[in-house]
Design a protein around this motif. Sequence first.
Motif, PDB file in Angstrom:
ATOM      1  N   SER A   5      -5.074 -10.249   1.717  1.00  0.00           N
ATOM      2  CA  SER A   5      -4.802  -8.930   2.285  1.00  0.00           C
ATOM      3  C   SER A   5      -5.719  -7.885   1.656  1.00  0.00           C
ATOM      4  O   SER A   5      -6.347  -8.120   0.636  1.00  0.00           O
ATOM      5  N   GLU A  30       0.210 -15.503  -2.342  1.00  0.00           N
ATOM      6  CA  GLU A  30       0.886 -14.598  -1.406  1.00  0.00           C
ATOM      7  C   GLU A  30       2.297 -14.281  -1.894  1.00  0.00           C
ATOM      8  O   GLU A  30       2.740 -13.132  -1.849  1.00  0.00           O
ATOM      9  N   PHE A  33       2.085 -11.772  -4.817  1.00  0.00           N
ATOM     10  CA  PHE A  33       1.807 -10.400  -4.408  1.00  0.00           C
ATOM     11  C   PHE A  33       2.935  -9.808  -3.557  1.00  0.00           C
ATOM     12  O   PHE A  33       3.095  -8.586  -3.522  1.00  0.00           O
ATOM     13  N   ASN A  34       3.748 -10.646  -2.943  1.00  0.00           N
ATOM     14  CA  ASN A  34       4.949 -10.140  -2.271  1.00  0.00           C
ATOM     15  C   ASN A  34       5.937  -9.609  -3.313  1.00  0.00           C
ATOM     16  O   ASN A  34       6.608  -8.605  -3.083  1.00  0.00           O
ATOM     17  N   VAL A  35       6.029 -10.278  -4.465  1.00  0.00           N
ATOM     18  CA  VAL A  35       6.903  -9.805  -5.543  1.00  0.00           C
ATOM     19  C   VAL A  35       6.354  -8.507  -6.131  1.00  0.00           C
ATOM     20  O   VAL A  35       7.089  -7.548  -6.354  1.00  0.00           O
ATOM     21  N   LEU A  36       5.049  -8.452  -6.362  1.00  0.00           N
ATOM     22  CA  LEU A  36       4.444  -7.247  -6.954  1.00  0.00           C
ATOM     23  C   LEU A  36       4.489  -6.076  -5.982  1.00  0.00           C
ATOM     24  O   LEU A  36       4.613  -4.924  -6.398  1.00  0.00           O
ATOM     25  N   GLY A  37       4.394  -6.369  -4.694  1.00  0.00           N
ATOM     26  CA  GLY A  37       4.518  -5.352  -3.660  1.00  0.00           C
ATOM     27  C   GLY A  37       3.478  -4.256  -3.766  1.00  0.00           C
ATOM     28  O   GLY A  37       2.354  -4.460  -4.220  1.00  0.00           O
ATOM     29  N   SER A  38       3.876  -3.060  -3.381  1.00  0.00           N
ATOM     30  CA  SER A  38       2.950  -1.929  -3.357  1.00  0.00           C
ATOM     31  C   SER A  38       2.611  -1.433  -4.759  1.00  0.00           C
ATOM     32  O   SER A  38       1.726  -0.599  -4.921  1.00  0.00           O
ATOM     33  N   ARG A  62      -6.228  -5.240  -2.803  1.00  0.00           N
ATOM     34  CA  ARG A  62      -5.000  -4.506  -2.468  1.00  0.00           C
ATOM     35  C   ARG A  62      -4.917  -3.146  -3.146  1.00  0.00           C
ATOM     36  O   ARG A  62      -3.880  -2.501  -3.108  1.00  0.00           O
TER      37      ARG A  62
END
Length: 184
Positions: A5, A30, A33-38, A62
């Motif tokens: 992403s 993936e 980075f879904n856990v780390l988020g924004s 990102r």
Amino acid sequence: MRVISGTARGKRLQAPRGTDTRPITDMIKEALFNVLGSGIGGASLLDLFAGSGSVGIEALSRGARQVVFIDNSHNAVRVIRDNLNNCGFTQGFELYRNDVFRAVEILARRKTKFDYIYADPPFTVEAIFGPLLETLDRTSLLAPDGSLIIRSPRRMILPLKLKSLQEYRVNNYGESTLHYYRLI
């Protein structure tokens, strides 16, 4: 292996030749980075045992403000440099060929703090995990609200609590586990 992403989305990444490097799969990256988020946007990340640089490059893509890559392999450092160039990154990172333990001590003397530390030690050297955790616990490189993430073999049990770090999340993916720590 690819960037999932962000600004370099879809760019293919090379891995160092040979069996010394075990790149993170796109699925695990993936999920990480879904856990780390924004939170990765504008953050600083230390990528230890960086290998191909996949995690740090994903962070840059990102929107991470700064990524420091550390690997002791000349071949890995060359591949990381090539991957950074291929993705168009010319700033926002530092790349060092150094022993991880030595590099951590140098960064600690500089009083450097990171929002995220990602460590992916070689699975074939299980004896490295304990000393690595102890060194990261002692050197205080983690920012107050930061997270340390260590990828280990699934069968390995890491300590739940150290002097200044405590595990708060564990996720299993096939033969790998991601352990998340934060400051107590």
